[in-house]
Motif scaffolding. Structure first.
Motif, mmCIF file in Angstrom:
data_model
loop_
_atom_site.group_PDB
_atom_site.id
_atom_site.type_symbol
_atom_site.label_atom_id
_atom_site.label_comp_id
_atom_site.label_asym_id
_atom_site.label_seq_id
_atom_site.Cartn_x
_atom_site.Cartn_y
_atom_site.Cartn_z
ATOM 1 N N ASP A 27 31.552 28.417 31.962
ATOM 2 C CA ASP A 27 31.838 28.910 30.618
ATOM 3 C C ASP A 27 31.262 30.308 30.423
ATOM 4 O OD1 ASP A 27 32.867 28.636 28.013
ATOM 5 O OD2 ASP A 27 30.896 28.098 27.240
ATOM 6 N N GLY A 28 32.069 31.203 29.864
ATOM 7 C CA GLY A 28 31.603 32.562 29.589
ATOM 8 C C GLY A 28 31.505 33.441 30.811
ATOM 9 N N VAL A 29 31.952 32.927 31.939
ATOM 10 C CA VAL A 29 31.922 33.704 33.186
ATOM 11 C C VAL A 29 33.349 34.054 33.561
ATOM 12 C CG1 VAL A 29 31.314 33.707 35.630
ATOM 13 C CG2 VAL A 29 29.825 32.563 33.970
ATOM 14 N N GLY A 30 33.609 35.351 33.704
ATOM 15 C CA GLY A 30 34.944 35.796 34.071
ATOM 16 C C GLY A 30 35.046 36.021 35.562
ATOM 17 N N ILE A 31 35.801 37.042 35.929
ATOM 18 C CA ILE A 31 35.967 37.373 37.341
ATOM 19 C C ILE A 31 35.371 38.745 37.636
ATOM 20 C CG2 ILE A 31 37.607 37.694 39.225
ATOM 21 C CD1 ILE A 31 37.478 34.837 38.203
ATOM 22 N N THR A 32 35.647 39.712 36.760
ATOM 23 C CA THR A 32 35.092 41.060 36.964
ATOM 24 C C THR A 32 34.077 41.433 35.894
ATOM 25 O OG1 THR A 32 36.794 42.228 35.661
ATOM 26 C CG2 THR A 32 37.311 41.759 37.972
ATOM 27 N N GLY A 33 34.127 40.777 34.744
ATOM 28 C CA GLY A 33 33.220 41.111 33.644
ATOM 29 C C GLY A 33 31.829 40.519 33.818
ATOM 30 N N LYS A 34 30.838 41.155 33.247
ATOM 31 C CA LYS A 34 29.469 40.655 33.292
ATOM 32 C C LYS A 34 29.396 39.320 32.560
ATOM 33 C CE LYS A 34 24.730 41.918 31.977
ATOM 34 N NZ LYS A 34 23.888 42.954 31.308
ATOM 35 N N PRO A 35 28.788 38.298 33.161
ATOM 36 C CA PRO A 35 28.706 36.982 32.501
ATOM 37 C C PRO A 35 28.194 37.074 31.068
ATOM 38 C CG PRO A 35 27.890 36.825 34.743
ATOM 39 C CD PRO A 35 28.139 38.287 34.482
ATOM 40 N N GLY A 36 28.904 36.431 30.152
ATOM 41 C CA GLY A 36 28.523 36.440 28.748
ATOM 42 C C GLY A 36 29.104 37.595 27.957
ATOM 43 N N SER A 37 29.684 38.578 28.647
ATOM 44 C CA SER A 37 30.250 39.734 27.954
ATOM 45 C C SER A 37 31.610 39.384 27.354
ATOM 46 C CB SER A 37 30.409 40.902 28.926
ATOM 47 O OG SER A 37 31.392 40.604 29.908
ATOM 48 N N THR A 38 32.073 40.235 26.437
ATOM 49 C CA THR A 38 33.398 40.024 25.847
ATOM 50 C C THR A 38 34.472 40.063 26.920
ATOM 51 O OG1 THR A 38 32.702 41.003 23.739
ATOM 52 C CG2 THR A 38 35.077 40.908 24.175
ATOM 53 N N LYS A 39 34.338 40.975 27.863
ATOM 54 C CA LYS A 39 35.326 41.076 28.946
ATOM 55 C C LYS A 39 35.373 39.781 29.746
ATOM 56 C CE LYS A 39 36.747 43.944 32.857
ATOM 57 N NZ LYS A 39 36.424 45.127 33.704
ATOM 58 N N ALA A 40 34.222 39.211 30.037
ATOM 59 C CA ALA A 40 34.177 37.950 30.791
ATOM 60 C C ALA A 40 34.802 36.818 29.993
ATOM 61 C CB ALA A 40 32.736 37.603 31.152
ATOM 62 N N ARG A 41 34.556 36.793 28.691
ATOM 63 C CA ARG A 41 35.140 35.753 27.842
ATOM 64 C C ARG A 41 36.668 35.876 27.805
ATOM 65 N NH1 ARG A 41 32.713 37.248 22.700
ATOM 66 N NH2 ARG A 41 34.152 35.718 21.808
ATOM 67 N N ILE A 42 37.157 37.107 27.755
ATOM 68 C CA ILE A 42 38.604 37.344 27.790
ATOM 69 C C ILE A 42 39.176 36.819 29.108
ATOM 70 C CG2 ILE A 42 40.393 39.134 27.955
ATOM 71 C CD1 ILE A 42 38.629 40.845 26.064
ATOM 72 N N GLU A 43 38.527 37.153 30.201
ATOM 73 C CA GLU A 43 39.018 36.732 31.520
ATOM 74 C C GLU A 43 39.024 35.216 31.652
ATOM 75 O OE1 GLU A 43 37.834 40.580 34.276
ATOM 76 O OE2 GLU A 43 36.434 38.898 34.143
ATOM 77 N N ARG A 44 37.972 34.569 31.166
ATOM 78 C CA ARG A 44 37.911 33.108 31.280
ATOM 79 C C ARG A 44 38.998 32.446 30.438
ATOM 80 N NH1 ARG A 44 37.100 29.767 34.864
ATOM 81 N NH2 ARG A 44 35.774 31.458 35.604
ATOM 82 N N ALA A 45 39.190 32.936 29.223
ATOM 83 C CA ALA A 45 40.234 32.376 28.360
ATOM 84 C C ALA A 45 41.610 32.608 28.963
ATOM 85 C CB ALA A 45 40.149 33.012 26.971
ATOM 86 N N ALA A 46 41.829 33.814 29.492
ATOM 87 C CA ALA A 46 43.126 34.139 30.094
ATOM 88 C C ALA A 46 43.394 33.279 31.325
ATOM 89 C CB ALA A 46 43.174 35.619 30.469
ATOM 90 N N LEU A 47 42.375 33.080 32.144
ATOM 91 C CA LEU A 47 42.550 32.258 33.346
ATOM 92 C C LEU A 47 43.034 30.857 33.000
ATOM 93 C CD1 LEU A 47 39.518 33.014 35.706
ATOM 94 C CD2 LEU A 47 41.946 33.309 36.212
ATOM 95 N N LYS A 48 42.405 30.241 32.015
ATOM 96 C CA LYS A 48 42.782 28.881 31.629
ATOM 97 C C LYS A 48 44.211 28.842 31.098
ATOM 98 C CE LYS A 48 38.089 27.360 30.435
ATOM 99 N NZ LYS A 48 37.201 26.901 29.333
ATOM 100 N N LEU A 49 44.546 29.819 30.282
ATOM 101 C CA LEU A 49 45.897 29.860 29.707
ATOM 102 C C LEU A 49 46.946 30.197 30.761
ATOM 103 C CD1 LEU A 49 45.042 31.641 26.340
ATOM 104 C CD2 LEU A 49 45.908 29.301 26.589
#
Length: 220
Positions: A27-49
């Motif tokens: 949770d809150g971990v993306g692929i390129t964004g720093k964990p917990g950052s807005t960019k990481a949250r965007i990436e995680r949400a996008a991945l699931k969708l």
């Protein structure tokens, strides 16, 4: 009969995916964004969708809503949905190759290479099912739109297979065809795992997959 086929064709992947797997990623971990950052949250949400509905089936608004930010905030990190999709794919692709580099020595034999490739796919599938599902299902469309997908695990496999054929370790044939057949042993099972048809963690099946791939490669 035709109506039945049409119904099947219009169902989305979301109908079949085991959604509990997609929620298992960090949770809150993306692929390129720093964990917990807005960019990481965007990436995680996008991945699931993207994994559940495909890139074309998801809007910027849906991604923004999923990570509780405004549409405008999305564009501060990614120029477009397509840019986000391509960035995620390329980063996951690179991560897979990084995992392989850690596991494969330059002079490893064929079976060691097979085990490394199998292990990399199985570990990604179990550690981050959404990332794996997206990479698995979006590969053809993302590459078709954006071009080169970079180096590929299948390329490494094909080269090692060709070398093994040249050394007489396995029957001669088309290395690319054998590579495709070999990877299919793992990828089809991984797809069944995503759909809930296989419940055993893939990391528990690494020996089984390795033996299966080697059996394929040893056939004429």
């Amino acid at each position: 009969m035709n109506d039945y086929i049409l119904i099947l064709e219009t169902k989305t992947m979301e109908t079949y995916l085991d959604k509990t797997l997609l929620e298992r990623g960090p949770d809150g971990v993306g692929i390129t964004g720093k964990p917990g950052s807005t960019k990481a949250r965007i990436e995680r949400a996008a991945l699931k969708l993207f994994a559940a509905q495909g890139v074309d089936g998801v809007s910027i608004k849906e991604i923004a809503k999923a990570c509780e930010i405004s549409d405008g905030a999305m564009y501060r990190h990614f120029d477009s949905k397509e840019s986000l999709a391509h960035t995620l794919f390329q980063a996951i692709h690179a991560n897979l190759l990084g995992m392989l580099k850690e596991k494969v020595a330059p002079y490893d034999g064929l079976e060691a290479t097979v085990r490394a490739v199998v292990t990399a796919y199985c570990e990604l599938a179990e550690k981050d099912p959404a990332a794996f599902a997206y990479h698995l299902t979006a590969r053809n469309t993302v590459l078709a739109r954006a071009g080169d997908g970079g180096a590929d695990p299948s390329t490494l496999m094909a080269r090692r297979i060709e070398a093994a054929m040249g050394a007489g370790d396995i029957p001669k044939g088309d290395p690319e065809l054998k590579s495709a057949m070999a990877l299919g042993v793992v990828m089809q099972a991984a797809e069944y795992r995503l759909y809930g048809r296989i419940t055993t963690p893939l990391t528990d099946l690494i020996d089984t997959f390795t033996d299966g791939v080697m059996a394929v490669l040893k056939t004429a």
